[in-house]
Design a protein around this motif. Structure first.
Motif, PDB file in Angstrom:
ATOM      1  N   SER A 140     101.351  45.024  60.513  1.00 44.65           N
ATOM      2  CA  SER A 140     100.431  45.068  59.376  1.00 44.65           C
ATOM      3  C   SER A 140      99.016  44.662  59.745  1.00 44.65           C
ATOM      4  CB  SER A 140     100.931  44.135  58.264  1.00 44.65           C
ATOM      5  OG  SER A 140     100.960  42.792  58.719  1.00 44.65           O
ATOM      6  N   GLY A 141      98.827  44.103  60.945  1.00 45.51           N
ATOM      7  CA  GLY A 141      97.508  43.620  61.340  1.00 45.51           C
ATOM      8  C   GLY A 141      97.196  42.231  60.830  1.00 45.51           C
ATOM      9  N   LYS A 142      98.162  41.596  60.139  1.00 39.06           N
ATOM     10  CA  LYS A 142      97.904  40.272  59.565  1.00 39.06           C
ATOM     11  C   LYS A 142      97.658  39.238  60.649  1.00 39.06           C
ATOM     12  CE  LYS A 142      99.936  36.709  56.612  1.00 39.06           C
ATOM     13  NZ  LYS A 142     101.113  36.325  55.790  1.00 39.06           N
ATOM     14  N   TYR A 144      96.422  39.618  63.616  1.00 38.36           N
ATOM     15  CA  TYR A 144      95.089  39.780  64.189  1.00 38.36           C
ATOM     16  C   TYR A 144      94.022  39.280  63.225  1.00 38.36           C
ATOM     17  CZ  TYR A 144      90.927  41.990  66.098  1.00 38.36           C
ATOM     18  OH  TYR A 144      89.683  42.213  66.597  1.00 38.36           O
ATOM     19  N   ARG A 145      94.197  39.602  61.933  1.00 37.78           N
ATOM     20  CA  ARG A 145      93.228  39.115  60.949  1.00 37.78           C
ATOM     21  C   ARG A 145      93.202  37.593  60.939  1.00 37.78           C
ATOM     22  NH1 ARG A 145      95.598  43.208  57.800  1.00 37.78           N
ATOM     23  NH2 ARG A 145      96.770  41.648  56.608  1.00 37.78           N
TER      24      ARG A 145
END
Length: 300
Positions: A140-142, A144-145
């Motif tokens: 989900s890219g969470k 990295y965020r």
């Protein structure tokens, strides 16, 4: 032409080489020479074994001939000899097959070593990407965020702590160990106890919030600057010393060219702030503004 060079060229011609380049092209590489030396050693070992067996057989044959006794006829001996010769031929063929298998085995070992090296390199590369994935990778890219937000949060905390040190030597902001995007406070007046921001008093919360706001104002990129800061209330929770510290900090920022706006009902601020815009309520739920830049009245 030097005598040695002439002799060298003559030897090249006698050996069947056209020139020195032809000679060098025919030279074996170090790896090939090493392989041939190993094969020669193996063949010498096998030859030694065969010579030993041949000598042993020859000794046995000589002993039998000296005895000159055998129950076999000449024809039977000839047939037996033919059989032995056939066995010897088969053994030679077997030796040749074994040598071929040994050569194939060496080739396979070299290929396996090359594949093992390639696999090791791929494992190292996989480990590098696996580490990167564990740090910042998720579908989900969470992750990295959160990673980027944590870096930004760390920078903001550093700026906020610099502002906080100018106001008070009591507090130091740190990231929460369990939740990197939450704040904790080190209280130097309580033996360095780590406190949650939820347990701060009103005045302490104001000082910390002011430091964070000032730290955030210092985070600027090449195209964006934060040169204006507006504070809405919060001064009523400060004691006189904390109020002086906060106002001195804001005055310093104003001298640096930043626009500072304070929205407050605290009466003590009227004596400390020279430029003021007052809001006076009138009838009908409306208000009138008085101060620099106010040319009329407005309602709300």
């Amino acid at each position: 032409m030097e005598p040695l060079e002439r002799d060298f060229r003559r030897r090249l011609e006698l050996a069947g080489f056209a020139d020195e380049a032809d000679y060098r092209a025919a030279c074996l590489s170090e790896e090939e020479r090493e392989r041939l030396r190993q094969e020669e050693q193996e063949l010498r070992t096998e030859q030694t074994e065969l010579d030993a067996r041949r000598r042993d057989k020859a000794a046995q044959l000589a002993a039998e001939r000296r005895r000159n006794v055998t129950p076999l006829s000449r024809e039977q001996v000839a047939a037996s000899l033919a059989t032995l010769r056939e066995n010897a031929r088969r053994q030679q063929e077997a030796i040749g097959g074994i040598r071929q298998k040994m050569e194939e085995n060496r080739n396979l070992k070299e290929a396996c070593a090359a594949r093992a090296a390639a696999i090791a390199a791929q494992r190292r590369e996989y480990g590098r990407w696996r580490t990167l994935h564990d740090l910042i990778g998720s579908e989900s890219g969470k992750k990295y965020r959160n990673f980027v937000q944590a870096l930004t949060f760390e920078i903001m905390i550093d700026h906020a702590n610099r502002q906080l040190q100018g106001m008070s030597d009591r507090y130091l902001l740190i990231r929460n160990t369990a939740d990197p995007l939450q704040l904790d406070v080190i209280d130097n007046y309580q033996a360095g106890e780590v406190r949650s921001t939820k347990n701060l008093s009103g005045g302490e919360s104001f000082i910390v919030s002011l430091a964070l706001a000032l730290g955030l104002s210092q985070m600027a990129s090449k195209t964006v600057r934060v040169d204006s800061l507006f504070l809405d209330e919060g001064f009523g929770t400060l004691d006189e010393e904390a109020l002086d510290t906060a106002l001195e900090t804001l005055a310093g920022l104003q001298r640096e060219g930043k626009l500072i706006g304070v929205i407050s009902h605290v009466a003590a601020l009227k004596e400390r702030i020279g430029t003021q815009i007052r809001v006076t309520p009138v009838t009908g739920g409306r208000s009138v503004l008085h101060g620099p830049g106010c040319t009329g009245s407005g309602g709300r």
